[in-house]
Design a protein around this motif. Structure first.
Motif, PDB file in Angstrom:
ATOM      1  N   LEU A 158       0.834  -1.201   0.000  1.00 37.31           N
ATOM      2  CA  LEU A 158       0.000   0.000   0.000  1.00 37.31           C
ATOM      3  C   LEU A 158       0.870   1.252   0.000  1.00 37.31           C
ATOM      4  CD1 LEU A 158      -2.783  -1.025   2.553  1.00 37.31           C
ATOM      5  CD2 LEU A 158      -2.973  -0.919   0.055  1.00 37.31           C
ATOM      6  N   ILE A 159       1.959   1.217   0.732  1.00 35.00           N
ATOM      7  CA  ILE A 159       2.889   2.352   0.729  1.00 35.00           C
ATOM      8  C   ILE A 159       3.483   2.538  -0.664  1.00 35.00           C
ATOM      9  CG2 ILE A 159       5.056   3.253   1.654  1.00 35.00           C
ATOM     10  CD1 ILE A 159       4.375   1.753   4.277  1.00 35.00           C
ATOM     11  N   ASP A 160       3.815   1.432  -1.327  1.00 38.20           N
ATOM     12  CA  ASP A 160       4.338   1.525  -2.696  1.00 38.20           C
ATOM     13  C   ASP A 160       3.325   2.198  -3.622  1.00 38.20           C
ATOM     14  OD1 ASP A 160       6.688   0.259  -1.978  1.00 38.20           O
ATOM     15  OD2 ASP A 160       6.039  -1.717  -2.658  1.00 38.20           O
ATOM     16  N   ALA A 161       2.034   1.863  -3.450  1.00 33.70           N
ATOM     17  CA  ALA A 161       0.993   2.464  -4.283  1.00 33.70           C
ATOM     18  C   ALA A 161       0.888   3.964  -4.034  1.00 33.70           C
ATOM     19  CB  ALA A 161      -0.344   1.775  -4.021  1.00 33.70           C
ATOM     20  N   LEU A 162       0.938   4.372  -2.764  1.00 29.46           N
ATOM     21  CA  LEU A 162       0.930   5.802  -2.456  1.00 29.46           C
ATOM     22  C   LEU A 162       2.152   6.499  -3.036  1.00 29.46           C
ATOM     23  CD1 LEU A 162      -0.206   6.048   1.301  1.00 29.46           C
ATOM     24  CD2 LEU A 162      -1.602   6.328  -0.764  1.00 29.46           C
ATOM     25  N   ALA A 163       3.289   5.846  -2.945  1.00 31.20           N
ATOM     26  CA  ALA A 163       4.525   6.443  -3.457  1.00 31.20           C
ATOM     27  C   ALA A 163       4.429   6.701  -4.952  1.00 31.20           C
ATOM     28  CB  ALA A 163       5.711   5.532  -3.145  1.00 31.20           C
ATOM     29  N   ALA A 164       3.785   5.787  -5.672  1.00 30.35           N
ATOM     30  CA  ALA A 164       3.643   5.957  -7.118  1.00 30.35           C
ATOM     31  C   ALA A 164       2.772   7.165  -7.441  1.00 30.35           C
ATOM     32  CB  ALA A 164       3.054   4.693  -7.736  1.00 30.35           C
TER      33      ALA A 164
END
Length: 243
Positions: A158-164
């Motif tokens: 989920l953090i990766d998705a926000l980072a994108a």
């Protein structure tokens, strides 16, 4: 004022029982987003944003717990809300997804419904922000339930998705440097020790994604250390003697 993602993943636990985990993650160019927008339980995940009405999130997960389908639950709440044109509300339930963006939300605003997930945002630099959030989650999501790696924390993805989304431009209000981010993951699985990294908030920082990732990594490290020391005591319901 934000963008967020809600997801549902089904998996089989180590005892062969079918389980479901729900996650929600959000970031914005204002402090304290974790107190207002993300809500989750073992029955679903909901995000309320734009002109925030916290009761939409609280009641949304409560209605899901009562057995309502996510579209019925959230649509009913919006129908009773005089501020509907200024709301964004989206989420996932045990079966199904729902997303709504009122016509008076601030541009760019919009939402996206995918298989087992929803994404929404407002006051963004453009449509591509939620597109990148969705694509990054899709790339990390297992194709089949049997492929879910339960040892890989959903929180990290989920953090990766926000980072994108953040890298794509995110919230367009660059004059507001103090930002925040948060995530919640809940599961139907009854664990002896709940992972510390499944409910995290970064309330005020100029680097919300980096801070949330660092917080996750430290919480994951702390959980593994605590599990090595206390898991047997939890299993025996005797943790008080270990304190």
């Amino acid at each position: 004022m934000t963008f967020s993602i809600c997801v549902r993943e089904r998996y089989t636990d180590e005892d062969g029982n079918e389980q479901t985990r729900f996650g929600v993650a959000v970031t914005t160019r204002l402090p304290g987003v974790g107190t207002l927008c993300p809500f989750a339980s073992e029955n679903g995940a909901v995000a309320t944003q734009s002109l925030v009405n916290v009761e939409l999130g609280r009641k949304g997960v409560s209605y899901l717990g009562d057995g309502l389908a996510v579209d019925d639950a959230l649509e009913a709440l919006l129908d009773a809300d005089d501020g509907r044109p200024q709301r964004q509300l989206h989420g996932v339930g045990t079966d199904g997804e729902f997303a709504f963006s009122g016509e008076e939300c601030k541009p760019w605003y919009g939402d996206r419904v995918g298989e087992n997930y929803t994404v929404a945002g407002n006051l963004l630099t453009g449509k591509s922000v939620i597109g990148e959030v969705a694509a990054t989650y899709e790339d990390s999501a297992p194709a089949f339930e049997s492929e879910v790696d339960v040892d890989q924390a959903l929180a990290a993805r989920l953090i990766d998705a926000l980072a994108a989304g953040h890298a794509e431009g995110g919230d367009k209000r660059e004059d507001l440097p103090v930002q925040s981010a948060a995530l919640i993951v809940e599961s139907t699985e009854d664990r002896s020790m709940e992972p510390y990294y499944n409910d995290l908030r970064v309330d005020a920082t100029e680097t919300p994604i980096e801070a949330l990732r660092e917080t996750f990594e430290q919480a994951e490290r702390g959980f593994e250390m605590a599990r090595e020391r206390y898991e047997d005591a939890y299993d025996e319901d005797d943790i008080a003697q270990e304190e």
